[in-house]
Design a protein around this motif. Structure first.
Motif, PDB file in Angstrom:
ATOM      1  N   THR A 113       0.823  -1.206   0.000  1.00 26.17           N
ATOM      2  CA  THR A 113       0.000   0.000   0.000  1.00 26.17           C
ATOM      3  C   THR A 113       0.858   1.257   0.000  1.00 26.17           C
ATOM      4  N   ARG A 114       0.527   2.189  -0.880  1.00 20.14           N
ATOM      5  CA  ARG A 114       1.115   3.534  -0.818  1.00 20.14           C
ATOM      6  C   ARG A 114       0.248   4.325   0.166  1.00 20.14           C
ATOM      7  N   ARG A 115       0.618   4.233   1.449  1.00 22.17           N
ATOM      8  CA  ARG A 115      -0.263   4.711   2.513  1.00 22.17           C
ATOM      9  C   ARG A 115      -0.515   6.203   2.431  1.00 22.17           C
ATOM     10  N   ASP A 116       0.491   6.983   2.091  1.00 24.27           N
ATOM     11  CA  ASP A 116       0.286   8.421   2.013  1.00 24.27           C
ATOM     12  C   ASP A 116      -0.766   8.772   0.965  1.00 24.27           C
ATOM     13  N   LEU A 117      -0.736   8.076  -0.162  1.00 24.86           N
ATOM     14  CA  LEU A 117      -1.728   8.346  -1.206  1.00 24.86           C
ATOM     15  C   LEU A 117      -3.113   7.854  -0.812  1.00 24.86           C
TER      16      LEU A 117
END
Length: 232
Positions: A113-117
């Motif tokens: 997962t690209r958590r910030d996005l």
């Protein structure tokens, strides 16, 4: 007769433990917030009225043991260890008993997962696609046929980064059981063999950086591993 402009990419396929045949993957469904403690650490609550989902493209699939480059567009790349269910029969508007019988097998998976996005999209009420549905974001260990699994519930699920345990729970902690998830999904989709369902992750998610070695397991299933390479 009309011809296609270019060749279709082949569907990816997953290994089946102990077999030379492969399991073709057509769709990947993912369940959100299916462990109460994970929902809490993300600052949200479990919706106990009904499960909810997001999807990943089949082309996001990569096998366990891969070395993946740190993905573009993010500075907060997270692991999420999950039980994955592989369908072996069609399901449509099915009850839980029928849904449970349609399972082909189970596997360990990583929902990367690209958590910030994801969090940026969540804050704006937008879809999570940039954070969740990107290339090489679904890592899958070999599938174990359902006949070899006595039951789902007591098994320990865990994940380590560089040998240190980061996630640990039991499948009995799932808010929505496998048969409940499949039954619910079948009222919105014509489910088919080739569909995978990532059933959610326990608490303890976190960021990884290049060089990290991720290992995860569920009692009785083949482990999943992933090494994070340098950024592209």
């Amino acid at each position: 007769m009309a011809q296609r402009l270019f060749a279709d990419p082949p569907y990816p396929a997953a290994a089946i433990r102990g077999e030379e045949t492969l399991y073709p993957v057509h769709r990947i469904f993912c369940v959100g917030r299916n462990y109460a403690e994970h929902a809490k650490e993300m600052g949200v609550e479990v919706d106990r009225e009904a499960p909810f989902y997001f999807l990943k493209d089949a082309q996001a699939l990569v096998p366990s043991g891969a070395v993946l480059p740190y993905p573009c567009g993010t500075s907060n790349y997270h692991y999420e260890m999950e039980l994955v269910v592989a369908l072996g029969a069609p399901l449509f508007r099915a009850g839980t008993a029928e849904a449970g019988k349609a399972v082909f097998g189970y596997a360990c998976g990583l929902d990367m997962t690209r958590r910030d996005l994801q969090l940026e999209a969540r804050a704006k009420g937008r879809p999570w696609d940039l954070g969740k549905n990107f290339e090489r974001s679904a890592v899958l260990a070999p599938i174990l046929r359902a006949a070899a699994v006595a039951e789902i519930g007591p098994q320990r699920i865990w994940l380590s980064v560089d040998g240190a345990i980061r996630q640990e729970a039991h499948l009995s902690d799932l808010v929505w059981r496998v048969d409940e998830l499949l039954s619910h999904l079948s009222h919105y989709y014509h489910l088919q063999p080739g569909d995978l369902v990532f059933t959610g992750t326990p608490a303890g998610v976190g960021a990884v950086t290049p060089g990290a070695v991720i290992a995860g397991g569920i009692d009785g299933l083949p482990d999943v591993t992933l090494t994070i390479g340098a950024a592209e």
